[in-house]
Write a protein that holds these residues in place. Structure first.
Motif: not given
Length: 339
Positions: A87-92, A121-133, A312-316, A322-326
């Motif tokens: 479900m989440f790549a973090d769970f590896f 098959m696994t989901g990666t990435g943040g951007g929706y304030a789901d926390g460090a794990t 990865i911080p939880c605060a939106r 924190f995340m890479p962008d243009a």
């Protein structure tokens, strides 16, 4: 080009279609994971498959990632082609041994006698304030293990073609999809990731990068969400009179080193974007690919754009910063130009 009749799918829809097509054409293909049956997966990847193929080929599992991977390795070694959803790549982390000692090494340890044709098959990435794990993208961790192929599509067309190629491959493949590119509203979807997807079955070659945008002044290498940020930055650079070439890797293992080297030989400058942590990551491997081959092609020191080496911080608002962008890619160009 007339796009009126184009069939545009999200990556979730493209993955779902691919699974159905591969399961219809090959009875050895089955899917397995947490909440992938009646619920249809957290991401919608397996929606409707249970009704068509039944619970022998669409298997809900207990919440035990080690059991899921271990069972899939055994099934693959016995001639099946399992596709499992972590479900989440973090769970590896909880099934680390099953991945890098079983999934990755069975073929080698058996002297080539045992094949392991499975897809993780696994989901990666943040951007929706789901926390460090539940927001990490451990691309480098998977790419580091000999014996695994690793792919990461940036749009729905490649999502379909790469998954088909992964299922048909006799090697174990880690298929890492960025949740922001999946087309789900609750994940803050990147609209440009939903593109025309042919209805017929097709595959995209694993190990071959694509030039997503031609340019002559600087090469920006990215994959997944990084490819979209690279294209956005390239658009802004064009307004400044700078021609940026964007390389979408699509595959981390095998890595298309020749396409990267050829692009940098043309532009003389390199910026690498990765949604993983900065240190010991894919960015360093890309730069080494160029500098170890021929450092003389570089007109300036390469730059890296990636996550800081902190959880990865939880605060939106903090997470977005924190995340890479243009904008961070443009800042890297400014540093390169000033040097």
């Amino acid at each position: 080009m007339d796009k009126t009749n184009e069939r545009v799918l999200t990556s979730a829809q493209a993955i779902n279609e691919t699974l159905a097509q591969e399961m219809r054409s090959d009875p050895s293909v089955f899917v397995m994971g947490e909440d992938i049956g009646k619920f249809g997966s957290l991401y919608g990847n397996t929606r409707g498959l249970l009704e068509e193929f039944g619970d022998k080929r669409v298997r809900d599992t207990p919440i035990s990632e080690t059991a899921i991977i271990g069972a899939a390795v055994g099934a693959a070694a016995d001639g099946m082609r399992p596709v499992i959803e972590l479900m989440f790549a973090d769970f590896f982390g909880v099934c680390y041994d099953a991945i890098y000692n079983l999934m990755a090494k069975h073929h080698f340890l058996s002297g080539g006698k045992i094949k392991v044709p499975m897809v993780l098959m696994t989901g990666t990435g943040g951007g929706y304030a789901d926390g460090a794990t539940q927001s990490q993208s451990p691309y480098a961790a998977f790419a580091h293990f000999p014996g695994l192929k690793v792919v990461s599509p940036s749009n729905s067309r490649d999502a379909k073609g790469l998954l088909a190629a992964a299922i048909r491959d006799d090697s174990p493949v880690v298929y890492m999809f960025d949740k922001r590119l999946h087309g789900l509203a609750w994940l803050g979807a990147e609209e440009s990731a939903a593109v025309h997807v042919p209805e017929e079955s097709y595959s995209v070659e694993i190990g071959k990068a694509r030039i997503a945008r031609e340019g002559s002044d600087v090469t920006i290498v990215g994959f997944g969400m990084g490819a979209h940020n690279a294209l956005k930055a390239a658009g802004e650079l064009e307004k400044q009179g700078v021609s940026a070439e964007v390389v979408d890797l699509m595959s981390l293992v095998p890595l298309d080193r020749e396409t990267i080297r050829a692009s940098v030989a043309k532009t003389g400058r390199l910026i690498v974007v990765d949604d993983d942590y900065l240190s010991y990551g894919v960015t360093g491997e890309i730069i080494a690919t160029v500098t170890e081959h021929d450092v003389s092609v570089l007109k300036a020191s390469p730059k890296r754009v990636a996550h800081p080496d902190v959880p990865i911080p939880c605060a939106r608002d903090v997470e977005q910063d924190f995340m890479p962008d243009a904008g961070k890619i443009l800042a890297a160009w400014d540093q390169m130009k000033a040097a």
